[in-house]
Scaffold this motif. Structure first.
Motif, PDB file in Angstrom:
ATOM      1  N   GLN A 129       0.381  12.342   4.502  1.00 29.48           N
ATOM      2  CA  GLN A 129      -0.337  11.834   3.406  1.00 29.48           C
ATOM      3  C   GLN A 129      -0.483  10.236   3.483  1.00 29.48           C
ATOM      4  N   LEU A 130       0.827   9.756   3.385  1.00 23.37           N
ATOM      5  CA  LEU A 130       0.959   8.184   3.518  1.00 23.37           C
ATOM      6  C   LEU A 130       0.117   7.617   4.645  1.00 23.37           C
ATOM      7  N   GLU A 190       1.055   3.997  -3.230  1.00 22.34           N
ATOM      8  CA  GLU A 190       0.848   5.313  -3.107  1.00 22.34           C
ATOM      9  C   GLU A 190       1.950   6.106  -3.598  1.00 22.34           C
ATOM     10  N   LYS A 233       1.647   5.876  -7.623  1.00 26.82           N
ATOM     11  CA  LYS A 233       0.735   6.580  -8.170  1.00 26.82           C
ATOM     12  C   LYS A 233       0.975   7.911  -8.722  1.00 26.82           C
ATOM     13  N   THR A 280      -3.571   7.677   4.483  1.00 22.25           N
ATOM     14  CA  THR A 280      -4.030   6.829   3.229  1.00 22.25           C
ATOM     15  C   THR A 280      -3.977   5.252   3.816  1.00 22.25           C
ATOM     16  N   GLU A 288       0.792  -1.181   0.027  1.00 20.46           N
ATOM     17  CA  GLU A 288      -0.175  -0.036   0.120  1.00 20.46           C
ATOM     18  C   GLU A 288       0.822   1.417   0.002  1.00 20.46           C
TER      19      GLU A 288
END
Length: 231
Positions: free
Chosen positions: A178-179, A165, A168, A182, A161
Motif C-alpha cells: 500500500q505504501l 500515509e 491518515k 501510493t 509522504e
C-alpha cells in the motif's frame, strides 16, 4: 450510518463466538452474531454495525473474499480474528480492506483496545484528519508540516509522504504494498528497501530513541504502523 455501539461477530466456532460476545457485551457493546458468511452479510445490511470482527475460516465462503464484500457495504472497521498466522494471509487481508488482524488465541484486553482504536479512527462520514499528534510529534496534514516539540522538522518529500500515509490511518498497519503503491507508484511494489530507508530516516528525526522506536512500528513482513498513543 454504522452504530458504533453495535459490533458484528462473524465466527463459525460456537465457543469462540460466545467468548467474543460475552467479552464485548461486558465492555458495553451490543453484539450481533453470525455463523456463516451469508448470515454476516445480511447482518451488515440490516444491523449496520459499527465494527465487524471476522474469522477467515468460514464454512460457506473464504473470509478473505468476505472482506471485500463487507467493505463494499460499509465503512465500518473490519478486524480479522483468525488462527491463520501466515504473514501472507495478514498482508492479503489488510490489502483487501481489513483494518487490523488479531491472531487466535487472543488477549481479550488487547482485542478490546484494538476495537476502541479502530472505532476512534474510522470516521463514518469520510472526513479526513487534518492533524495527528503522536507523543511530542505533530503531523499537520493540511499544511504539510511536521513539528517535534514545537519545532519544525525538515523531511524529504518521500519521508513526508510515507509519514502522511501512516498518519491518515493512525494505529493501523499499512502494508508495504500500500505504501509503495501510493508513494512510489505501482511499478515499485517490490522495492521494500525504499521503505526501510525512509522509515529509518524518519525514526532518526522523530523518535526519542531511534534504536527503540515507539511511534513508527514495524509489523515484520507486513508493513508499518504509526502509534498515536505509545505505551
Amino acid at each position: 450510518m454504522p452504530n458504533a455501539d453495535k459490533l458484528l461477530v462473524i465466527e463459525d466456532d460456537p465457543a469462540i463466538r460466545r467468548l467474543l460476545a460475552v467479552t464485548l457485551e461486558r465492555a458495553g457493546y451490543q453484539v450481533v452474531q453470525a455463523a456463516t458468511a451469508r448470515e454476516g452479510l445480511s447482518a451488515v445490511d440490516i444491523d449496520r454495525p459499527g465494527a465487524v470482527l471476522l474469522d477467515l475460516g468460514l464454512p460457506d465462503r473464504d473470509g478473505l473474499e468476505l472482506i471485500q464484500l463487507v467493505r463494499a457495504r460499509t465503512p465500518a472497521p473490519i478486524l480479522v480474528v483468525s488462527a491463520r498466522e501466515n504473514t501472507a494471509e495478514k498482508v492479503t487481508a489488510l490489502d483487501l480492506g481489513a483494518d487490523d488482524y488479531v491472531v487466535k488465541p487472543f488477549d481479550t484486553e488487547e482485542l478490546l483496545a484494538r476495537i476502541r482504536t479502530a472505532l476512534r479512527h474510522r470516521n463514518a462520514n469520510g472526513a479526513e484528519l487534518q492533524s495527528v499528534c503522536a507523543d511530542d510529534v505533530e503531523i499537520d496534514l493540511e499544511h504539510r508540516r511536521v513539528l517535534r516539540g514545537g519545532a519544525e522538522v525538515h523531511l524529504s518529500p518521500k519521508e513526508y509522504e510515507v509519514l502522511a500515509e501512516l498518519a491518515k490511518r493512525p494505529d493501523r498497519v499499512i502494508t508495504h504494498a500500500q505504501l509503495l503503491k501510493t508513494v512510489w507508484g505501482p511499478a515499485h511494489l517490490d522495492r521494500v528497501e525504499y521503505l526501510r530507508i525512509v522509515v529509518r530516516n524518519l525514526r532518526q528525526k522523530l523518535e526519542r530513541d531511534a534504536a527503540r522506536p515507539r511511534l513508527l512500528l514495524n509489523e515484520p513482513g507486513v508493513g508499518y504502523r504509526l502509534t498515536v498513543h505509545p505505551a
